[in-house]
Write an enzyme that holds these catalytic residues in place. Structure first.
Site, PDB file in Angstrom:
ATOM      1  N   CYS A 179       0.811  -1.224   0.000  1.00 62.48           N
ATOM      2  CA  CYS A 179       0.000   0.000   0.000  1.00 62.48           C
ATOM      3  C   CYS A 179       0.843   1.271   0.000  1.00 62.48           C
ATOM      4  O   CYS A 179       0.480   2.259  -0.643  1.00 62.48           O
ATOM      5  CB  CYS A 179      -0.984   0.000   1.171  1.00 62.48           C
ATOM      6  N   HIS A 209      -1.906   1.336   7.387  1.00 62.57           N
ATOM      7  CA  HIS A 209      -2.455   1.469   6.039  1.00 62.57           C
ATOM      8  C   HIS A 209      -2.388   2.945   5.649  1.00 62.57           C
ATOM      9  O   HIS A 209      -2.418   3.829   6.506  1.00 62.57           O
ATOM     10  CB  HIS A 209      -3.895   0.957   5.958  1.00 62.57           C
ATOM     11  N   ASP A 226      -8.702   4.969  -2.752  1.00 61.97           N
ATOM     12  CA  ASP A 226      -7.763   3.907  -2.387  1.00 61.97           C
ATOM     13  C   ASP A 226      -7.306   3.206  -3.655  1.00 61.97           C
ATOM     14  O   ASP A 226      -8.048   2.414  -4.238  1.00 61.97           O
ATOM     15  CB  ASP A 226      -8.399   2.889  -1.436  1.00 61.97           C
TER      16      ASP A 226
END
Length: 375
Positions: A179, A209, A226
């Site tokens: 991520c 995250h 995202d």
């Protein structure tokens, strides 16, 4: 001079005086001090990210992005989205562009890495066994590698390494990661096609995250993005779909940092914040410190100094100073105060395409271990 003009001038003088107070506070603030080890770690994370967006702004970066991505494919997709949108849609061209970039980035440009591939057998499954990590030790580090993860291929009996790259320009070449790499590279691309100041935001979650946001002119608000999941405007994706428990979510744009925890964490997913920091005032003081520093940087920027120098030469220093204070207020102070006062649940997600439950990037074992599999 009319009464309306008098009141307008009075209002401007009062606003300039308030902005001047904020500027004075920024010049007088002291260094932060952590009360505990946890506070220190939290503080260092936020301070490190306070200027994270600067790395995306060079002309070299824009040129590299435009050379790397398939612009024809992206803009063809934008046109399809725009033509199929209903007449009642409040989305504008930029929104369709961002949606298409999310789709393109996930499905055609970047690759997720849970475990690296063995260079000999090309497999990256059970044959790859973790063997720890080491710091990057070479003096020359153009990729800005922070750490090198070490693995062992049991099939080939070979060591396998995975360098965690932080240079977004390098990620245009490698096009893989988790991520952190995904968001880093996606924001670089997003800035190249949406270069207006203060429209992009890096979002950090304490529970390992990161994602991003962008300011939509059509929706008139900051929108959750995202790239790992190709999600647009789904702020409760993590809590309600992944089942992720969280403590803090902090956002960083060009002009200020802001606590976004209420936007992303419903009560059912809230971790006790005092298990992370010694006091909620700690978080407020760190965010305030960053924002006062942003105020000082804004007013002492090269552009501001050139304006004041030119005004001094023409004996208009007082007027120019007031105009700069008004600019400071309208660019930083007012937007931050407005956003900070938004109530819990004010975000109104649009219709989304998320159907599967749980995180879609990473293996099932990996997402289950992180509490992100939707169970």
């Amino acid at each position: 001079m009319s009464v309306h003009t008098d009141y307008a001038n009075l209002a401007n003088r009062l606003i300039a005086a308030y902005a001047h107070q904020c500027l004075a506070a920024s010049r007088a603030q002291r260094s932060l001090r952590a009360r505990s080890h946890h506070d220190k770690s939290f503080m260092q994370s936020l301070l490190r990210l306070s200027s994270v967006l600067l790395q995306y702004k060079s002309p070299q970066a824009t040129d590299a992005v435009l050379d790397a991505i398939d612009l024809a494919s992206v803009y063809a997709g934008v046109e399809r989205r725009e033509s199929s949108a209903g007449s009642d849609s409040s989305l504008q061209y930029d929104d369709f562009l961002v949606q298409e970039l999310l789709h393109y980035f996930k499905h055609s440009f970047f690759r997720w890495v849970t475990k690296p591939q063995c260079p000999q057998c090309q497999a990256s499954g059970d044959n790859i066994v973790g063997a720890g990590a080491r710091p990057f030790s070479a003096s020359h580090n153009p990729d800005q590698v922070s750490v090198v993860e070490m693995y062992h291929c049991t099939t080939c009996s070979l060591p396998v390494e995975f360098a965690r790259i932080n240079n977004p320009l390098s990620l245009l070449r490698t096009r893989e990661g988790r991520c952190g790499e995904w968001v880093n590279c996606f924001l670089l691309i997003l800035h190249a096609v949406i270069p207006q100041p203060n429209r992009l935001r890096y979002v950090w979650n304490h529970e390992d995250h990161v994602w991003c946001e962008y300011y939509s002119y059509g929706l008139q608000r900051w929108v959750h993005l995202d790239p790992c999941e190709a999600c647009f405007d789904e702020p409760h994706l993590y809590a309600n779909n992944w089942g992720k428990k969280m403590s803090f979510v902090i956002g960083f744009n060009d002009y200020y940092a802001i606590d976004l925890s209420d936007k992303y964490i419903p009560a059912s997913a809230q971790i006790d914040k005092l298990s992370v920091v010694s006091s909620l005032k700690t978080v407020t003081s760190i965010v305030d410190h960053i924002n006062l520093e942003k105020v000082r940087e804004f007013f002492t920027s090269d552009e501001t100094m050139r304006t004041l120098t030119a005004a001094s030469a023409s004996n208009n220093t007082i007027q120019a100073n007031e105009e700069l204070l008004l600019h400071l207020y309208n660019s930083i102070i007012l937007p931050y105060n407005r956003e900070r006062k938004l109530v819990v649940g004010s975000a109104k997600p649009s219709k989304t395409s998320t159907a599967a439950i749980g995180r879609q990037t990473g293996t099932s074992e990996w997402t289950r271990a992180r509490g992100e599999d939707g169970s």
